[in-house]
Enzyme design. Structure first.
Site, PDB file in Angstrom:
ATOM      1  CG  ASN A   1       2.012   2.051  -2.320  1.00  0.00           C
ATOM      2  OD1 ASN A   1       1.963   3.129  -1.739  1.00  0.00           O
ATOM      3  ND2 ASN A   1       1.391   0.976  -1.828  1.00  0.00           N
TER       4      ASN A   1
ATOM      5  CG  ASP B   1      -4.545   1.916   4.053  1.00  0.00           C
ATOM      6  OD1 ASP B   1      -4.649   1.805   2.817  1.00  0.00           O
ATOM      7  OD2 ASP B   1      -4.329   0.949   4.810  1.00  0.00           O
TER       8      ASP B   1
END
Ligand code: IPE
Ligand code: IPE
Ligand code: MG
Length: 236
Positions: free
Chosen positions: A72, A24
């Site tokens: 996502n 991330d």
């Protein structure tokens, strides 16, 4: 892994076999530098490539990387398409090296939701590396724990009783060793629908380092700390 930990029998038995990473912070890495997000993702792929090489050098058995979650898809179409393009380019540029370096590639998640050219490339990469016995690189693509557990539970139900064991046997990770260590970069401390079942007794390791800056040295640091953790599994 420090040399001393690697060389003493007792310590080496405690070494992590299976490490997973929530990669991330690509967007924040780019934002800090006033660069487009896409460039952050590009640098993220470079960090990934470097880390796979490092994991192999460290002799890690399984490295599982969260590359694209079931959530996502909520990102702008342009970003999703950038990520798909990067994935394709990564397979095209890195498959030979991975195949030659004895990396066995696996995918968890329902990658069949991707476009047919991506699916074709993924399947080519899986077939090409299937017989390799070095580090297993598991890439989580269109992966979400809730989806995985629901799919596993329905398969278990088709075959009879739904129990912890029958669900576990149908998870995408069924053929892998248990998850030992889960790392998340970028300072966030949440699972974001990643390996929730498998993380039941995994050790967690968080770092503020943004994914494009993550190196094999960071992985080594996490692995070194892992050997000193006491895992009790609810016992005493
Ligand atoms: C991680 O970086 C990559 C993917 C989720 C594909 P992000 O894009 O989430 O970066 P941040 O969290 O916005 O910084
Ligand atoms: C998790 O990161 C997914 C991947 C790394 C592929 P996100 O950036 O999507 O997670 P949230 O939205 O911050 O929880
Ligand atoms: Mg993020």
């Amino acid at each position: 892994m420090s040399a001393s930990a690697a060389s003493t029998g007792a310590a080496s038995d405690r070494r992590a076999r299976h490490v997973a990473i929530i990669m991330d912070g690509n967007g924040r890495w780019a934002k800090k530098r006033h660069l487009p997000r896409a460039l952050g993702h590009q640098r993220g792929v470079e960090a990934l490539r470097n880390l796979v090489r490092g994991a192999r050098e460290l002799g890690l058995e399984v490295l599982t990387l969260y590359a694209f979650s079931t959530e996502n898809w909520r990102r702008p179409e342009e970003e999703v398409s950038d990520l798909m393009g990067l994935m394709k380019r990564f397979i095209l540029s890195d498959l030979d090296e991975m195949a030659d370096n004895d990396i066995c590639l696996k995918v968890i998640g329902d990658y069949h939701a991707f476009s047919s050219d991506v699916v074709e490339l993924i399947e080519k990469a899986l077939a090409r590396t299937a017989d390799n016995t070095g580090t297993t690189l598991v890439v989580a693509l269109n992966y979400g724990s809730m989806d995985e557990i629901a799919r596993a539970a329905s398969k278990a139900a088709e075959n009879g009783a739904i129990t912890v064991d029958t669900i576990a046997a149908e998870l995408d990770t069924a053929s892998l060793p248990p998850l030992d260590l889960l790392i998340r970069t970028s300072g966030e401390q949440r699972l974001s629908n990643f390996l929730m079942w498998q993380a039941a007794y995994a050790e967690l390791w968080f770092t503020d380092v943004l994914w494009p800056d993550f190196t094999p040295d960071h992985l080594r640091e996490a692995l070194d700390e892992f050997v000193s953790r006491e895992r009790r599994y609810g016992g005493r």
